[in-house]
Write a protein that holds these residues in place. Structure first.
Motif, PDB file in Angstrom:
ATOM      1  N   ILE A  74       9.032  -4.441  -0.527  1.00  0.00           N
ATOM      2  CA  ILE A  74       9.136  -4.134  -1.600  1.00  0.00           C
ATOM      3  C   ILE A  74       7.634  -3.213  -1.606  1.00  0.00           C
ATOM      4  O   ILE A  74       7.104  -3.238  -0.208  1.00  0.00           O
ATOM      5  CB  ILE A  74       9.039  -5.525  -2.712  1.00  0.00           C
ATOM      6  CG1 ILE A  74       8.154  -6.171  -1.690  1.00  0.00           C
ATOM      7  CG2 ILE A  74       9.784  -5.835  -3.136  1.00  0.00           C
ATOM      8  CD1 ILE A  74       7.393  -7.568  -2.590  1.00  0.00           C
ATOM      9  N   SER A  75       6.711  -3.278  -2.356  1.00  0.00           N
ATOM     10  CA  SER A  75       5.451  -2.536  -2.920  1.00  0.00           C
ATOM     11  C   SER A  75       4.903  -3.132  -2.229  1.00  0.00           C
ATOM     12  O   SER A  75       4.976  -4.320  -2.462  1.00  0.00           O
ATOM     13  CB  SER A  75       5.707  -1.506  -3.799  1.00  0.00           C
ATOM     14  OG  SER A  75       5.311  -1.581  -4.753  1.00  0.00           O
ATOM     15  N   ASN A  76       3.588  -3.177  -1.727  1.00  0.00           N
ATOM     16  CA  ASN A  76       2.222  -3.686  -1.915  1.00  0.00           C
ATOM     17  C   ASN A  76       0.830  -2.892  -1.554  1.00  0.00           C
ATOM     18  O   ASN A  76       1.113  -2.284  -0.861  1.00  0.00           O
ATOM     19  CB  ASN A  76       2.466  -4.149   0.301  1.00  0.00           C
ATOM     20  CG  ASN A  76       1.421  -5.158   0.985  1.00  0.00           C
ATOM     21  OD1 ASN A  76       0.145  -4.753   0.789  1.00  0.00           O
ATOM     22  ND2 ASN A  76       1.291  -6.547   0.296  1.00  0.00           N
ATOM     23  N   ILE A  77      -0.018  -3.818  -2.500  1.00  0.00           N
ATOM     24  CA  ILE A  77      -1.435  -3.149  -2.094  1.00  0.00           C
ATOM     25  C   ILE A  77      -2.552  -4.612  -1.517  1.00  0.00           C
ATOM     26  O   ILE A  77      -2.013  -4.970  -1.390  1.00  0.00           O
ATOM     27  CB  ILE A  77      -1.467  -3.415  -3.430  1.00  0.00           C
ATOM     28  CG1 ILE A  77      -0.659  -2.202  -4.642  1.00  0.00           C
ATOM     29  CG2 ILE A  77      -3.456  -2.504  -3.742  1.00  0.00           C
ATOM     30  CD1 ILE A  77      -0.542  -2.535  -5.889  1.00  0.00           C
ATOM     31  N   GLN A  78      -3.402  -3.279  -0.659  1.00  0.00           N
ATOM     32  CA  GLN A  78      -4.037  -4.031   0.285  1.00  0.00           C
ATOM     33  C   GLN A  78      -5.383  -3.691  -0.111  1.00  0.00           C
ATOM     34  O   GLN A  78      -6.008  -2.282  -0.138  1.00  0.00           O
ATOM     35  CB  GLN A  78      -4.059  -3.820   1.943  1.00  0.00           C
ATOM     36  CG  GLN A  78      -2.693  -4.475   2.184  1.00  0.00           C
ATOM     37  CD  GLN A  78      -2.817  -3.674   3.372  1.00  0.00           C
ATOM     38  OE1 GLN A  78      -3.005  -3.675   3.985  1.00  0.00           O
ATOM     39  NE2 GLN A  78      -0.929  -2.934   3.304  1.00  0.00           N
ATOM     40  N   LYS A  79      -6.252  -4.739  -0.499  1.00  0.00           N
ATOM     41  CA  LYS A  79      -7.975  -3.907  -0.453  1.00  0.00           C
ATOM     42  C   LYS A  79      -8.262  -4.329   0.516  1.00  0.00           C
ATOM     43  O   LYS A  79      -8.631  -5.156   1.461  1.00  0.00           O
ATOM     44  CB  LYS A  79      -8.743  -5.188  -1.657  1.00  0.00           C
ATOM     45  CG  LYS A  79     -10.178  -4.226  -2.188  1.00  0.00           C
ATOM     46  CD  LYS A  79     -10.876  -5.466  -3.260  1.00  0.00           C
ATOM     47  CE  LYS A  79     -12.180  -5.318  -3.048  1.00  0.00           C
ATOM     48  NZ  LYS A  79     -13.100  -5.674  -4.587  1.00  0.00           N
TER      49      LYS A  79
END
Length: 193
Positions: free
Chosen positions: A136-141
């Protein structure tokens, strides 16, 4: 000079310096003025915007790369395409949104140019690919001003086979690096109170 005379002199100078014909309302000036408006933005808003933009941009880049790879059998041209060169739509999106677009593979798990968080996420993608688990897609700060959106390419895709076919696991992951300022620029805050 009395106060009235001094005030009159100041108004004359202000009137002369505020010539409306001198101001040029360029596209950049309008954008700068819009950027100066106060917006109420939460972390959830930022993540949601990055997720929406990332999904759309990576889908366009994936379609364009796959279409270009189908058109050629020349290994040199394929290598150029896998480096995301000669992809006008993808390059235009990167310029328009002020972001960096890359296609990462298995070898990038050891890439020291990426942050530790990013390498850990890539390692998780690699683990899932080895175990045939869903991706699945992932977002990281990464920092206060940088968001990374990752979106895996399906393993049976022409992109994986052509660009990363020589690897043990044919892992391909889109990496989109968004600056916080550009994300806020594109947020729809009209509906917010």
């Amino acid at each position: 000079m009395n106060r009235f005379g001094l005030l009159s002199l100041c108004l004359v100078f202000v009137g002369l310096s505020c010539n409306p014909e001198r101001v040029q309302y360029t596209k950049e000036l309008k954008q700068e003025m819009a950027d100066m408006k106060i917006k109420r933005v939460t972390n959830a808003d930022l993540v949601s915007t990055v997720d929406n933009l990332g999904a759309k941009i990576s889908a366009v880049a994936q379609r364009e790369l796959a279409a270009q790879l189908e058109k050629t059998t020349d290994p040199a041209e394929q290598a150029t395409l896998c480096k995301l060169q000669n992809l006008p739509k993808t390059q235009a999106l990167a310029r328009s949104y002020g972001l960096s677009i890359q296609l990462l593979g298995e070898a990038d798990v050891q890439n020291k140019a990426l942050s530790q968080k990013e390498r850990e996420v890539l390692d998780a993608y690699l683990y899932n690919a080895e175990k045939n688990l869903p991706q699945i897609s992932n977002i990281q700060k990464i920092s206060d001003t940088l968001f990374i959106y990752n979106n895996p390419v399906p393993e049976n895709s022409l992109i994986c086979k052509t660009c990363f076919g020589d690897q043990k696991e044919q892992l391909a992951v889109w990496r989109l690096a968004f600056s916080k300022r550009e994300v806020i620029r594109r947020m729809n805050t009209k509906n917010k109170k």
